[in-house]
Design a protein around this motif. Structure first.
Motif, short mmCIF file in Angstrom:
data_model
loop_
_atom_site.label_atom_id
_atom_site.label_comp_id
_atom_site.label_asym_id
_atom_site.label_seq_id
_atom_site.Cartn_x
_atom_site.Cartn_y
_atom_site.Cartn_z
N ARG B 36 8.29 10.24 8.67
CA ARG B 36 7.09 10.76 8.36
C ARG B 36 6.35 11.13 9.70
O ARG B 36 5.61 12.02 9.52
CB ARG B 36 6.13 9.77 7.47
CG ARG B 36 7.02 9.39 6.13
CD ARG B 36 7.18 10.81 5.39
NE ARG B 36 7.76 10.80 4.10
CZ ARG B 36 8.20 11.83 3.16
NH1 ARG B 36 7.98 12.94 3.48
NH2 ARG B 36 8.73 11.46 2.05
N LEU B 132 2.15 17.31 7.18
CA LEU B 132 1.90 16.19 8.23
C LEU B 132 1.98 16.40 9.48
O LEU B 132 1.37 15.98 10.34
CB LEU B 132 2.75 15.23 7.95
CG LEU B 132 2.79 14.28 6.80
CD1 LEU B 132 3.70 13.12 6.52
CD2 LEU B 132 1.08 13.55 6.78
N ILE B 143 -2.95 8.70 7.49
CA ILE B 143 -2.25 9.22 6.47
C ILE B 143 -0.97 8.36 5.93
O ILE B 143 -0.98 7.98 4.43
CB ILE B 143 -2.22 10.62 6.45
CG1 ILE B 143 -3.32 11.33 6.78
CG2 ILE B 143 -1.04 11.11 5.19
CD1 ILE B 143 -4.15 11.62 5.35
N ARG B 146 -1.61 4.85 5.05
CA ARG B 146 -2.45 4.74 3.48
C ARG B 146 -1.45 5.41 2.25
O ARG B 146 -1.39 4.50 1.32
CB ARG B 146 -3.45 5.80 3.66
CG ARG B 146 -4.52 6.09 2.40
CD ARG B 146 -5.26 4.70 2.14
NE ARG B 146 -6.30 4.69 0.97
CZ ARG B 146 -7.00 3.85 0.71
NH1 ARG B 146 -6.83 2.72 1.36
NH2 ARG B 146 -7.94 4.10 -0.22
N TYR B 147 -0.76 6.36 2.29
CA TYR B 147 0.02 6.88 1.10
C TYR B 147 1.40 6.18 0.73
O TYR B 147 1.67 6.15 -0.20
CB TYR B 147 -0.15 8.40 1.43
CG TYR B 147 -1.55 8.90 0.95
CD1 TYR B 147 -1.78 9.27 -0.19
CD2 TYR B 147 -2.34 9.23 1.98
CE1 TYR B 147 -3.08 9.69 -0.73
CE2 TYR B 147 -3.67 9.91 1.83
CZ TYR B 147 -3.97 9.88 0.58
OH TYR B 147 -5.17 10.64 0.45
N TRP B 148 2.09 5.91 1.98
CA TRP B 148 3.26 5.41 1.70
C TRP B 148 3.46 3.99 1.78
O TRP B 148 4.40 3.45 1.10
CB TRP B 148 4.35 5.94 2.68
CG TRP B 148 4.82 7.53 2.24
CD1 TRP B 148 6.03 7.66 1.63
CD2 TRP B 148 4.33 8.50 2.79
NE1 TRP B 148 6.11 9.15 1.56
CE2 TRP B 148 5.07 9.76 2.34
CE3 TRP B 148 3.33 8.96 3.87
CZ2 TRP B 148 4.80 10.92 2.61
CZ3 TRP B 148 3.08 10.29 3.75
CH2 TRP B 148 3.81 11.25 3.31
N TYR B 149 2.40 3.22 2.40
CA TYR B 149 2.31 1.86 2.35
C TYR B 149 1.21 1.26 1.67
O TYR B 149 1.15 0.00 1.63
CB TYR B 149 2.52 1.26 3.76
CG TYR B 149 3.82 2.10 4.48
CD1 TYR B 149 5.20 1.43 4.51
CD2 TYR B 149 3.61 3.23 4.99
CE1 TYR B 149 6.21 2.07 4.97
CE2 TYR B 149 4.86 3.96 5.46
CZ TYR B 149 6.08 3.28 5.54
OH TYR B 149 7.13 3.70 5.80
N TYR B 153 -8.11 0.11 4.30
CA TYR B 153 -8.49 0.38 5.73
C TYR B 153 -8.38 -0.72 6.58
O TYR B 153 -8.31 -0.42 7.72
CB TYR B 153 -10.08 0.90 5.60
CG TYR B 153 -10.39 2.30 4.52
CD1 TYR B 153 -9.57 3.28 5.06
CD2 TYR B 153 -11.16 2.38 3.49
CE1 TYR B 153 -9.60 4.53 4.29
CE2 TYR B 153 -11.31 3.58 2.87
CZ TYR B 153 -10.73 4.64 3.09
OH TYR B 153 -10.84 5.76 2.68
N PHE B 172 -10.60 10.81 6.58
CA PHE B 172 -11.62 11.58 6.20
C PHE B 172 -11.03 13.20 6.83
O PHE B 172 -10.99 14.01 6.15
CB PHE B 172 -12.92 11.30 6.53
CG PHE B 172 -14.11 12.39 6.09
CD1 PHE B 172 -14.75 12.40 4.83
CD2 PHE B 172 -14.35 13.20 7.07
CE1 PHE B 172 -15.61 13.27 4.48
CE2 PHE B 172 -15.39 14.55 6.52
CZ PHE B 172 -16.17 14.17 5.33
N ARG B 175 -7.60 14.20 5.68
CA ARG B 175 -7.37 14.75 4.43
C ARG B 175 -7.77 16.27 4.45
O ARG B 175 -7.34 17.12 3.98
CB ARG B 175 -8.41 13.94 3.51
CG ARG B 175 -7.26 12.72 3.13
CD ARG B 175 -8.67 12.03 2.38
NE ARG B 175 -8.11 10.61 1.60
CZ ARG B 175 -8.50 9.77 0.92
NH1 ARG B 175 -9.63 9.36 1.56
NH2 ARG B 175 -7.90 8.81 0.43
N LEU B 178 -5.49 18.42 6.37
CA LEU B 178 -4.29 18.66 5.25
C LEU B 178 -4.71 19.73 4.29
O LEU B 178 -3.85 20.77 4.13
CB LEU B 178 -3.98 17.62 4.59
CG LEU B 178 -2.94 16.59 5.59
CD1 LEU B 178 -2.93 15.17 4.90
CD2 LEU B 178 -1.96 16.93 6.11
#
Ligand SMILES: [Zn+2]
Lengths: 182, 199
Positions: B36, B132, B143, B146-149, B153, B172, B175, B178
């Motif tokens: 990633r 990405l 990112i 946060r999203y895959w694991y 925070y 922030f 995102r 993206l």
């Protein structure tokens, strides 16, 4: 509410931490602000893609490839260690020569007595041990064997011991030489 | 986990078979993180291998009160950030191309998914990966973690040696970037602009 605050609330909404009163305020802003509305749509789409993206696995056989690299690395390190030890052993073997060239050697008062002892005992023991030492390491380096921490510590101790014998033996030999020269 | 602790202990004493068990267990999360972050399967393979080799060398520094997975992922994260910083000069010029031609076909589809779905999923995957790569390394890392694991925070801050507020602002901005990139690539409707924006 301005667009900046709406942006912050959108992040809270994505994190699931937006309180109900703020939900209503955000919705009111989105209803009358097309820019924020478009951003919110895009943010949700991205959130959705990211949330559904799977963990990608490596190609099959990954663990084997790591193991092979690890083995190669360890072999290299052992070989390096073996070479250092061999170099040290070689240095040790030539130490008497170096000592003879570099250091003025004081005579021991008991030189004559110890000299006899050295001739018949210590020197033989010393040469035998030194031979064993070099052979063991040449073998270990050559065959790429792991000696282990304990074995290295033991050989290190032996090295120091031999170093002691070495200088003792040399002192005797040089004492011998000095006695005979005049 | 008792077996894991056992493997770690044995690996610490030089038992390579025990270490291989750890590699088997964590190869997917470590490889995925590298993939990633770097966006290239070959580079990801190399980085994931390097992560495990480093972990093996540094195993004596591992603090058993921490989660092993977190320790391992932190090594992977640092390594990937280093790699990305080294190629920082090139990523700026590459991002446009990557977005347009995301060549990767995605992970293999499971047996039960039909081909059409698989194609769609592969496309979406390629898009995600392309999006990405538009992010700077630090943002991308936030990112990914946060999203895959599913890290909080706090956990991300700990892992990246940062503060919670820094992580928050990174996420922030990431995102938003993206979302903008998705709009610009035509993946979602564009924001209405007062005149003169090409469709
Ligand atoms: Zn607005």
């Amino acid at each position: 509410m301005n667009c900046e605050e709406a942006g912050l609330l959108m992040m809270d909404a994505l994190d699931g931490t937006l309180v109900l009163s703020d939900v209503n305020r955000l919705e009111a802003h989105l209803d009358r602000c097309p820019v924020c509305q478009a951003e919110w749509t895009a943010l949700q789409a991205v959130e959705n893609w990211l949330g559904r993206a799977p963990l990608v696995p490596p190609a099959p056989g990954f663990a084997d490839r790591v193991a092979a690299r690890l083995a190669r690395q360890n072999a290299r390190r052992r070989l390096g260690g073996g070479l250092v030890v061999l170099a040290a052993a070689a240095l040790l073997a030539f130490a008497p020569l170096l000592q003879g060239w570099l250091l003025p050697l004081p005579l021991s008062p008991d030189a004559e007595v110890i000299r006899q002892l050295a001739r018949h005992g210590l020197v033989v023991v010393w040469h035998t041990l030194r031979g064993l030492w070099i052979a063991a390491h040449a073998l270990a380096a050559g065959l790429d064997l792991s000696l282990g921490a304990a074995a290295h510590a033991a050989l290190g101790a032996l090295l120091l011991f031999l170093l002691g014998l070495q200088s003792g033996a040399y002192r005797l030999r040089s004492a011998d030489r000095r006695v005979q020269t005049p | 986990m008792d077996t894991e602790r056992d493997w770690i202990e044995r690996a610490r004493q030089g038992d390579q078979a025990a270490f291989t068990q750890l590699v088997e267990t964590y190869q997917v999360p470590v490889y995925n993180l590298a993939y990633r972050m770097l966006g290239d399967p070959m580079e990801a393979e190399e980085a994931a291998q390097e992560t495990f080799l480093r972990a093996y060398r540094e195993l004596h520094r591992y603090d058993p009160t921490r989660k092993f997975s977190a320790w391992l992922l932190a090594i992977a994260a640092h390594h990937c950030i280093d790699l990305l910083r080294r190629r920082r000069l090139t990523w700026l010029s590459l991002e446009e191309e990557t977005l347009q031609a995301a060549g990767w076909t995605g992970p293999e589809a499971g047996p039960e998914t039909d081909p059409e779905q698989a194609v769609e999923q592969a496309e979406r995957e390629a898009q995600v990966q392309a999006l990405l790569t538009t992010l700077p390394p630090d943002y991308r890392m936030a990112i990914v973690l946060r999203y895959w694991y599913d890290l909080s925070y706090e956990e991300i801050a700990q892992m990246t040696e940062s503060t919670v507020s820094a992580v928050k602002s990174r996420l922030f901005r990431a995102r938003r970037m993206l979302a903008r990139a998705a709009q610009q690539a035509g993946l979602v409707p564009n924001a209405p602009r007062p005149a003169s924006e090409p469709a």
